[in-house]
Write an enzyme that holds these catalytic residues in place. Structure first.
Site, mmCIF file in Angstrom:
data_model
loop_
_atom_site.group_PDB
_atom_site.id
_atom_site.type_symbol
_atom_site.label_atom_id
_atom_site.label_comp_id
_atom_site.label_asym_id
_atom_site.label_seq_id
_atom_site.Cartn_x
_atom_site.Cartn_y
_atom_site.Cartn_z
ATOM 1 N N ARG A 115 0.860 -1.187 0.000
ATOM 2 C CA ARG A 115 0.000 0.000 0.000
ATOM 3 C C ARG A 115 0.896 1.237 0.000
ATOM 4 O O ARG A 115 1.700 1.426 0.916
ATOM 5 C CB ARG A 115 -0.902 0.009 1.246
ATOM 6 C CG ARG A 115 -1.721 1.287 1.328
ATOM 7 C CD ARG A 115 -2.526 1.431 2.606
ATOM 8 N NE ARG A 115 -3.187 2.726 2.583
ATOM 9 C CZ ARG A 115 -3.330 3.536 3.624
ATOM 10 N NH1 ARG A 115 -2.897 3.169 4.822
ATOM 11 N NH2 ARG A 115 -3.924 4.697 3.497
ATOM 12 N N HIS A 160 -3.267 10.937 0.745
ATOM 13 C CA HIS A 160 -2.772 10.707 2.099
ATOM 14 C C HIS A 160 -2.242 12.040 2.634
ATOM 15 O O HIS A 160 -1.042 12.214 2.868
ATOM 16 C CB HIS A 160 -1.694 9.618 2.092
ATOM 17 C CG HIS A 160 -1.465 8.961 3.420
ATOM 18 N ND1 HIS A 160 -1.594 7.602 3.633
ATOM 19 C CD2 HIS A 160 -1.116 9.469 4.621
ATOM 20 C CE1 HIS A 160 -1.320 7.316 4.894
ATOM 21 N NE2 HIS A 160 -1.021 8.439 5.518
ATOM 22 N N GLU A 205 -7.716 8.230 6.479
ATOM 23 C CA GLU A 205 -8.015 8.737 7.823
ATOM 24 C C GLU A 205 -8.623 10.133 7.831
ATOM 25 O O GLU A 205 -8.028 11.080 8.373
ATOM 26 C CB GLU A 205 -6.749 8.724 8.687
ATOM 27 C CG GLU A 205 -6.242 7.348 9.013
ATOM 28 C CD GLU A 205 -5.256 7.324 10.188
ATOM 29 O OE1 GLU A 205 -4.935 8.397 10.727
ATOM 30 O OE2 GLU A 205 -4.832 6.219 10.571
ATOM 31 N N ASN A 345 -7.359 1.518 9.743
ATOM 32 C CA ASN A 345 -6.053 1.797 10.348
ATOM 33 C C ASN A 345 -6.241 1.680 11.853
ATOM 34 O O ASN A 345 -6.874 2.536 12.476
ATOM 35 C CB ASN A 345 -5.589 3.214 10.001
ATOM 36 C CG ASN A 345 -5.338 3.392 8.504
ATOM 37 O OD1 ASN A 345 -5.409 2.441 7.725
ATOM 38 N ND2 ASN A 345 -5.053 4.611 8.099
ATOM 39 N N TYR A 347 -4.435 1.033 15.632
ATOM 40 C CA TYR A 347 -3.171 1.011 16.368
ATOM 41 C C TYR A 347 -3.326 0.617 17.833
ATOM 42 O O TYR A 347 -2.439 0.022 18.412
ATOM 43 C CB TYR A 347 -2.486 2.386 16.297
ATOM 44 C CG TYR A 347 -1.866 2.661 14.944
ATOM 45 C CD1 TYR A 347 -0.541 2.356 14.694
ATOM 46 C CD2 TYR A 347 -2.631 3.186 13.905
ATOM 47 C CE1 TYR A 347 0.039 2.588 13.452
ATOM 48 C CE2 TYR A 347 -2.060 3.425 12.655
ATOM 49 C CZ TYR A 347 -0.725 3.122 12.434
ATOM 50 O OH TYR A 347 -0.170 3.340 11.201
ATOM 51 N N GLU A 415 -3.531 -0.226 7.971
ATOM 52 C CA GLU A 415 -2.397 0.168 8.815
ATOM 53 C C GLU A 415 -2.531 -0.486 10.182
ATOM 54 O O GLU A 415 -3.630 -0.583 10.732
ATOM 55 C CB GLU A 415 -2.336 1.691 9.041
ATOM 56 C CG GLU A 415 -1.895 2.491 7.853
ATOM 57 C CD GLU A 415 -1.799 3.979 8.151
ATOM 58 O OE1 GLU A 415 -1.487 4.350 9.306
ATOM 59 O OE2 GLU A 415 -2.054 4.760 7.217
HETATM 60 C C1 NOJ Z 1 -1.895 6.945 10.429
HETATM 61 C C2 NOJ Z 1 -1.442 7.734 9.238
HETATM 62 O O1 NOJ Z 1 -2.172 7.315 8.121
HETATM 63 C C3 NOJ Z 1 0.042 7.593 8.980
HETATM 64 O O2 NOJ Z 1 0.397 8.542 8.032
HETATM 65 C C4 NOJ Z 1 0.821 7.720 10.271
HETATM 66 O O3 NOJ Z 1 2.197 7.692 10.060
HETATM 67 C C5 NOJ Z 1 0.401 6.597 11.195
HETATM 68 N N1 NOJ Z 1 -0.996 6.746 11.498
HETATM 69 C C6 NOJ Z 1 1.168 6.546 12.508
HETATM 70 O O4 NOJ Z 1 0.849 7.634 13.295
#
Ligand code: NOJ
Length: 524
Positions: A115, A160, A205, A345, A347, A415
């Site tokens: 990606r 992005h 995002e 995405n 985390y 992500e």
């Molecule tokens: C989401 C974002 O899409 C990406 O650009 C960023 O580096 C990561 N989160 C980590 O924070």
């Protein structure tokens, strides 16, 4: 009674309230989710295991071969202290020149997909279709051809965060016409690359992007407009996404046969207690995060609780109408159904509780609208980034929630990652553990019916972490030596672990490769 569907399954229910669940139960749940015997489960052959990056974060070549200026180029030159360590994306990981090495890295990993994002101003230097830059087209063509030659599927993000500066100066995403320009750009990209690229992500995002630009003003153009700009920007990005989707649908789908979706940031919220208030808080959290974008696309309008909360807060603050402008019926119909898949995405997870003390805010703000407070469990393993802690069951629960709430859409984890500090060497054990734990959560979710079709680790190589700069957070599977003008890339332990997972299709928590001794990687 609490609504069970919000937690998806019994497993999610077990860990919903850390406060009240006996420690032993919680521990059992974590162990089952994160460390269980994964060898019985395997990723299917067609599951896309890959890695992700974005243009501004790694490409460099900020003005090479006729590239125009994006809002990031412009602001980081004009006001370098926006970035804490005064670095910028002028060179970054230099992927504009080192893309062949990036593809080689993907081959070393055995990745099935990559990606990456296209820089709008590399293709259209002033953002408009007045001039199409042949060098920009040539660059991405070379990258895509190299990937395909190695059977690596390109998953391409159109936007992005690197908005052409002219549009930013013209109101950016607070101006609906930016979406029209985005549609024109998308049409050119579909036209030029669509015979080879079959997976398109329109925008990345929208929630984080809009809040950093317009709620908190920490990303260019640094315009704080709390409780207003965030919603307006999100609304315009949704319309822009829908525009690109329809352009693809009408003009390209028949001949190109690809898929179009968008990537949303999505944490997993866990109720801080069993109180009705906190259970409602979780539903609100989901409405204000994924719901704000997924509901209009999958259900035809904003979530009711989002609409009601913002309207109520607006009334309290004396506004004559809600700060969340509703979609017209025409717009609702236009947005409805515009995703062939959803990119997630993800985390981290967090505990959520009702925090009415923020209700007293007399001035509009996103936080005041939500009336939510959050915290994390300090025992969850910590990355270099305060909020990014490992709690893999959260991804399992999120996937179950998406399945139950949105009729099991096709999902790609676009992500997922765990940054290390620069002080840590190639033995990035915590990142390697995070990777395995979250992949295990994906396997578990698939076994329980999730339609998750791919996973992209963030990131392939260390890059620029936006306003945090180049130095602080090391997300890469591969380390990039930023003191070396040749930007040497070196595999970390997490890369070797990922290679083994991709190769075998299974997760072995005991595999402990030595990044200093592996001869298959060009580490030396
Ligand atoms: C989401 C974002 O899409 C990406 O650009 C960023 O580096 C990561 N989160 C980590 O924070």
């Amino acid at each position: 009674m609490m609504n069970l569907t919000i937690f998806g399954t019994g497993a999610c229910l077990l860990q919903r309230s850390k406060m009240l669940v006996p420690l032993v139960l919680l521990t059992l749940c974590v162990i089952t989710q994160a460390n269980g015997n994964a060898s019985v489960k395997k990723f299917p052959e067609n599951f896309l295991l890959g890695a992700a990056t974005s243009a501004y974060q790694i490409e460099g070549g900020w003005n090479a071969d006729g590239k125009g200026e994006s809002v990031w180029d412009y602001y980081l030159h004009k006001q370098p202290d926006i970035v804490k360590d005064f670095t910028n994306g002028d060179i970054a990981a230099d992927s504009y020149h080192l893309y062949e090495r990036d593809v080689e890295i993907l081959k070393e990993l055995g990745a099935k997909a990559y990606r990456f994002s296209i820089s709008w101003t590399r293709i259209l230097p002033d953002g408009t279709t007045n001039f199409i830059n042949p060098h920009g087209i040539a660059y991405y063509s070379r990258l895509i051809d190299l990937l395909l030659a190695d059977n690596i599927l390109p998953l391409v993000t159109l936007y992005h965060w690197d908005l052409p500066i002219a549009f930013s100066n013209n109101g950016g995403w607070l101006n609906e016409t930016t979406g029209d320009r985005f549609g024109e750009y998308a049409r050119i990209v579909f036209n030029v690359f669509g015979d080879k690229v079959k997976h398109w992500i329109t925008v990345n995002e929208p929630s984080i992007h809009c809040s950093f630009m317009y709620e908190y003003g920490i990303h260019p153009p640094l315009k704080k407009s709390p409780g207003v700009g965030f919603y307006e920007c999100g609304r315009n990005l949704l319309l822009a996404h829908a525009k690109a989707y329809h352009i693809y649908d009408v003009e390209f789908r028949k001949n190109q046969g690809g898929k179009v979706g968008l990537s949303l940031d999505a944490e997993w919220p866990i109720a801080a207690s069993d109180s009705l208030d906190d259970l409602e808080a979780v539903k609100d959290y989901l409405a204000f995060s994924v719901g704000q974008y997924m509901d209009p696309i999958f259900k035809g309008d904003y979530p009711e609780r989002l609409v009601n909360r913002i309207a109520a807060a607006s009334r309290r603050q004396g506004c004559t109408s809600s700060r969340l402008q509703p979609f017209t019926d025409k717009q609702k119909a236009y947005i409805n159904g515009t995703a062939d898949f959803v990119g997630i995405n993800h985390y981290f997870s967090l505990y959520v509780y009702r925090n009415e003390s923020v209700r007293g805010y007399e001035t509009p703000s996103f936080l005041g609208d939500t009336e939510l407070g959050t915290f994390q469990d300090p025992s969850w393993p910590q990355s270099a980034f305060t909020r990014m802690r490992e709690y893999a069951p959260g991804l399992y629960c999120l996937l179950m929630y998406l399945k139950d709430t949105y009729h099991n859409p096709a999902v790609y984890i676009t992500e997922n990652g765990f940054p290390m500090t620069p002080a840590e060497d190639l033995n990035d054990d915590k990142k390697a553990h995070y990777l395995r734990a979250y992949l295990k959560a994906v396997l578990d979710a698939k076994a329980d019916g999730s339609n998750c079709q791919g996973y992209f680790f963030w990131s392939l190589v260390d890059g620029l972490e936006w306003a945090s700069g180049l130095q602080k957070y090391k997300f890469g599977l591969y380390q990039v030596d930023y003191n070396d003008p040749s930007r040497k890339r070196t595999a970390r332990k997490s890369a070797l672990v990922y290679k083994e997972i991709i190769h075998s299709g299974t997760i072995d928590f005991s595999y402990n490769p030595d990044p200093y001794g592996d001869k298959c990687f060009k580490n030396t």
